[in-house]
Design a protein around this motif. Structure first.
Motif, PDB file in Angstrom:
ATOM      1  N   GLN A  45      41.206  43.733  34.608  1.00  2.79           N
ATOM      2  CA  GLN A  45      40.735  44.956  33.949  1.00  2.79           C
ATOM      3  C   GLN A  45      41.569  45.251  32.702  1.00  2.79           C
ATOM      4  O   GLN A  45      41.038  45.734  31.703  1.00  2.79           O
ATOM      5  N   ALA A  79      39.876  46.049  29.136  1.00  4.52           N
ATOM      6  CA  ALA A  79      39.713  47.508  29.061  1.00  4.52           C
ATOM      7  C   ALA A  79      39.330  47.982  27.662  1.00  4.52           C
ATOM      8  O   ALA A  79      38.413  48.797  27.498  1.00  4.52           O
ATOM      9  N   GLY A  84      35.700  49.567  26.751  1.00  2.80           N
ATOM     10  CA  GLY A  84      35.602  50.906  26.173  1.00  2.80           C
ATOM     11  C   GLY A  84      34.794  50.896  24.888  1.00  2.80           C
ATOM     12  O   GLY A  84      33.959  51.786  24.655  1.00  2.80           O
ATOM     13  N   ASP A 108      27.975  56.079  25.961  1.00  3.36           N
ATOM     14  CA  ASP A 108      28.317  56.456  27.338  1.00  3.36           C
ATOM     15  C   ASP A 108      29.793  56.864  27.385  1.00  3.36           C
ATOM     16  O   ASP A 108      30.688  56.062  27.723  1.00  3.36           O
ATOM     17  N   ALA A 111      31.383  58.966  29.373  1.00  2.00           N
ATOM     18  CA  ALA A 111      31.983  59.107  30.710  1.00  2.00           C
ATOM     19  C   ALA A 111      32.514  57.767  31.200  1.00  2.00           C
ATOM     20  O   ALA A 111      33.664  57.659  31.661  1.00  2.00           O
ATOM     21  N   ARG A 112      31.718  56.717  31.118  1.00  2.71           N
ATOM     22  CA  ARG A 112      32.183  55.402  31.584  1.00  2.71           C
ATOM     23  C   ARG A 112      33.263  54.845  30.661  1.00  2.71           C
ATOM     24  O   ARG A 112      34.188  54.176  31.112  1.00  2.71           O
ATOM     25  N   ARG A 159      35.509  56.547  29.166  1.00  2.00           N
ATOM     26  CA  ARG A 159      36.754  57.234  29.514  1.00  2.00           C
ATOM     27  C   ARG A 159      37.436  56.560  30.712  1.00  2.00           C
ATOM     28  O   ARG A 159      38.667  56.440  30.762  1.00  2.00           O
ATOM     29  N   ASP A 160      36.639  56.075  31.674  1.00  4.76           N
ATOM     30  CA  ASP A 160      37.219  55.420  32.845  1.00  4.76           C
ATOM     31  C   ASP A 160      38.055  54.204  32.451  1.00  4.76           C
ATOM     32  O   ASP A 160      39.083  53.904  33.074  1.00  4.76           O
ATOM     33  N   TRP A 161      37.616  53.502  31.405  1.00  6.26           N
ATOM     34  CA  TRP A 161      38.313  52.291  30.997  1.00  6.26           C
ATOM     35  C   TRP A 161      39.450  52.587  30.006  1.00  6.26           C
ATOM     36  O   TRP A 161      40.459  51.871  29.979  1.00  6.26           O
ATOM     37  N   GLU A 194      41.044  55.825  29.356  1.00 10.85           N
ATOM     38  CA  GLU A 194      41.994  56.912  29.634  1.00 10.85           C
ATOM     39  C   GLU A 194      43.316  56.436  30.245  1.00 10.85           C
ATOM     40  O   GLU A 194      44.391  56.976  29.913  1.00 10.85           O
ATOM     41  N   PRO A 195      43.333  55.408  31.104  1.00  7.05           N
ATOM     42  CA  PRO A 195      44.630  54.959  31.639  1.00  7.05           C
ATOM     43  C   PRO A 195      45.577  54.421  30.571  1.00  7.05           C
ATOM     44  O   PRO A 195      46.800  54.395  30.783  1.00  7.05           O
ATOM     45  N   THR A 238      40.272  54.726  22.018  1.00  5.09           N
ATOM     46  CA  THR A 238      40.678  55.984  22.660  1.00  5.09           C
ATOM     47  C   THR A 238      40.585  57.136  21.662  1.00  5.09           C
ATOM     48  O   THR A 238      40.098  58.229  21.994  1.00  5.09           O
TER      49      THR A 238
END
Length: 561
Positions: free
Chosen positions: A60, A64, A68, A76, A78-79, A81-83, A85-86, A101
């Motif tokens: 990942q 990532a 993103g 998209d 929301a999806r 952000r999942d990739w 944001e970390p 980001t």
């Protein structure tokens, strides 16, 4: 022997730290395919390629940043952000990850956080032109307009052949120097990337603003050939048809966009304008009321909505919605004139006169003190430059005011700014600056009026007729002042029959307008038609604003028939 042992050790470490059954060649090929798809702005293909990389054993962290990017291209958030944001990206893609980001945070309106993400990207890749493009857009969103231009210039300097750097430079040129100046920049980009959608859409828009409808149509057809399912070409062709007065054709083209896409604000605005032009004012009012709720700060929507309410004589709703806006010191002259006509139609001539007088002087009004204290008027912004010019002008430092206005015009050049700069530069500057402005912004309504006024004083009536005909057509033949002046110009250039239609329309739109009454009286007197009505109109014009040589001459013509 030592080298061989070291090689075996490195191989063992690779096996221990790599996913089981990883296929490095397949991972590399998939990531290259993802990058190529992203460069084509194809987020779906990019995501599919990244999923192949994951299946081939990529981690990942490895994907990532690119995932993103692919999801942001699809809209998209929301999806994405999942990739993103970390903040866990491979060393190779760290700059891309932080740039994506920043893009995500900017889309969510979190501008300070976006700036910090871009700072982290800059630390890794200080010479990435796409990063500087994104920084420029962030700064523009945050009202750091001059810094945004600097960032855009930096991007172009780093990569003068990059389509995104060229697109941004062209967009900034449209705002500051006008669509005519931006067209060569779009053409430069299209020589490099002939099928780039963003460049083609921007190019079509610039051509339309420059009045080059035939060329705009060619670009719309090219977009359709590249993607037959895209609604954009239909919208562009509808704009062309509307400008040419082909209302039914424009409406048919918009219908081809599909039900969902017709709800896009730009399409709704155009559709409502077409309904107004077709005489379906009630339909237009309903559409614009909904759009006004969705975009309460969109001035184009507001002004068209106000015009529609006036056309259906819904004066209570017009005043309830727009009188608060009209009480602001920076109220639009057009909105003020609409309210003036509203009060005039309901018999309140005193209030009508107040609004109409404010409409005349609004272009020279200065921002109230409360705006000067607003944080949006920060240093480095367009607004700050305008305020600096206003302060200098109020203090009699016209030279400093002129310099500040011209600096602001590098960023955006609305008509009212041209007027202020001309005023600061001295009265003799008005016509040259109006001509310069019209050459840069062919869609301007104010510049041709200023030039026409000067041409009328010199007796160049054919020039006046040409200018005012174009202006009136673009306004949908709805401005009584422009129509009255057009009627007089046609009359003076020997086109008495052609003068009758604009004179009648002007008077129908605003019966208490002295210019409209005088123009219609003059035309009827010249044609020798309806002498009683002509005399009454001339008497009305004289009662409204006093006698003048044109009224005296028209009365003499009446007596000679």
């Amino acid at each position: 022997m030592a080298d061989r042992r070291l090689g075996l050790l490195m191989a063992a470490l690779f096996v221990l730290t790599s996913p089981l059954n990883a296929r490095p060649d397949d991972v590399g090929a998939a990531l290259t395919a993802a990058a190529d798809a992203a460069a084509r702005q194809d987020g779906i293909a990019a995501e599919a390629a990244i999923r192949r990389a994951l299946s081939a054993g990529a981690s990942q962290v490895d994907v990532a940043a690119r995932m993103g990017e692919a999801l942001l291209l699809q809209g998209d958030l929301a999806r994405a952000r999942d990739w993103l944001e970390p903040g866990q990206f491979s060393q190779r893609d760290a700059a891309l990850g932080w740039r994506m980001t920043g893009l995500l945070l900017r889309a969510e309106g979190r501008l300070p956080e976006a700036g910090r993400a871009y700072d982290r990207a800059l630390a890794v890749a200080p010479n990435d032109p796409l990063l500087w493009v994104d920084i420029a857009r962030l700064r523009y969103s945050g009202a750091e307009h001059f810094l945004a231009v600097e960032a855009a210039e930096r991007a172009f300097e780093l990569a003068p052949s990059n389509p995104r750097a060229i697109e941004l430079r062209a967009q900034l040129l449209i705002d500051g120097a006008g669509p005519v100046a931006a067209i060569p920049m779009f053409e430069r980009g299209l020589k490099i990337a002939p099928n780039d959608r963003e460049l083609l859409v921007g190019y079509a828009g610039a051509l339309g603003q420059a009045g080059r409808a035939v060329d705009m149509l060619k670009v719309a057809r090219r977009l359709h050939a590249l993607n037959p399912r895209s609604p954009v070409p239909f919208y562009l062709q509808a704009v062309i048809a509307a400008r040419a007065g082909q209302i039914d054709l424009a409406r048919r083209l918009l219908d081809r966009m599909g039900k969902n896409l017709k709800e896009v604000p730009a399409a709704v605005l155009l559709t409502s304008a077409l309904e107004l032009e077709a005489g379906n004012s009630g339909i237009a009012v309903n559409m614009l009321e909904r759009l006004d709720r969705r975009q309460p700060f969109n001035q184009r929507v507001q002004l068209l909505y106000a015009k529609a309410l006036l056309m259906v004589d819904d004066h209570p709703r017009l005043r309830q919605r727009f009188v608060p806006d009209a009480e602001r010191r920076d109220a639009s002259p057009y909105l003020l004139s609409i309210l003036g006509r509203s009060y005039e139609r309901t018999g309140d001539r005193e209030t009508a006169a107040i609004y109409l007088q404010r409409a005349v002087t609004a272009a020279f009004s200065f921002p109230p003190e409360r705006f000067r204290e607003d944080p949006l008027w920060a240093a480095g912004s367009f607004q700050a430059a305008v305020v600096a010019g206003d302060n200098a002008l109020l203090n009699g430092a016209n030279g400093h005011a002129f310099d500040a206005y011209r600096a602001a015009a590098r960023l955006r050049y609305p008509e009212w700014l041209m007027l202020r700069a001309a005023y600061a530069g001295g009265g003799a500057e008005v016509v040259p600056m109006a001509e310069e402005y019209l050459a840069a912004f062919p869609d301007s309504l104010l510049a041709p009026r200023l030039i026409a006024d000067a041409a009328a004083q010199d007796g160049k009536w054919d020039r006046v007729t040409t200018l005012l005909s174009g202006t009136s057509q673009r306004q949908g033949w709805s401005d009584p002042g422009a129509l009255a002046d057009l009627a007089v110009a046609r009359l003076q250039s020997g086109q008495a029959e052609a003068a009758l239609a604009p004179a009648e329309t002007a008077y129908r739109l605003q019966r208490s307008n002295a210019n409209a009454a005088q123009a219609l009286g003059m035309v009827l007197a010249k044609l020798g038609r309806d002498p009683v009505r002509a005399a009454n109109l001339l008497n009305k014009a004289e009662a409204l604003r006093g006698s003048n040589p044109a009224i005296v001459a028209a009365r003499a013509q009446l007596q000679s028939h």
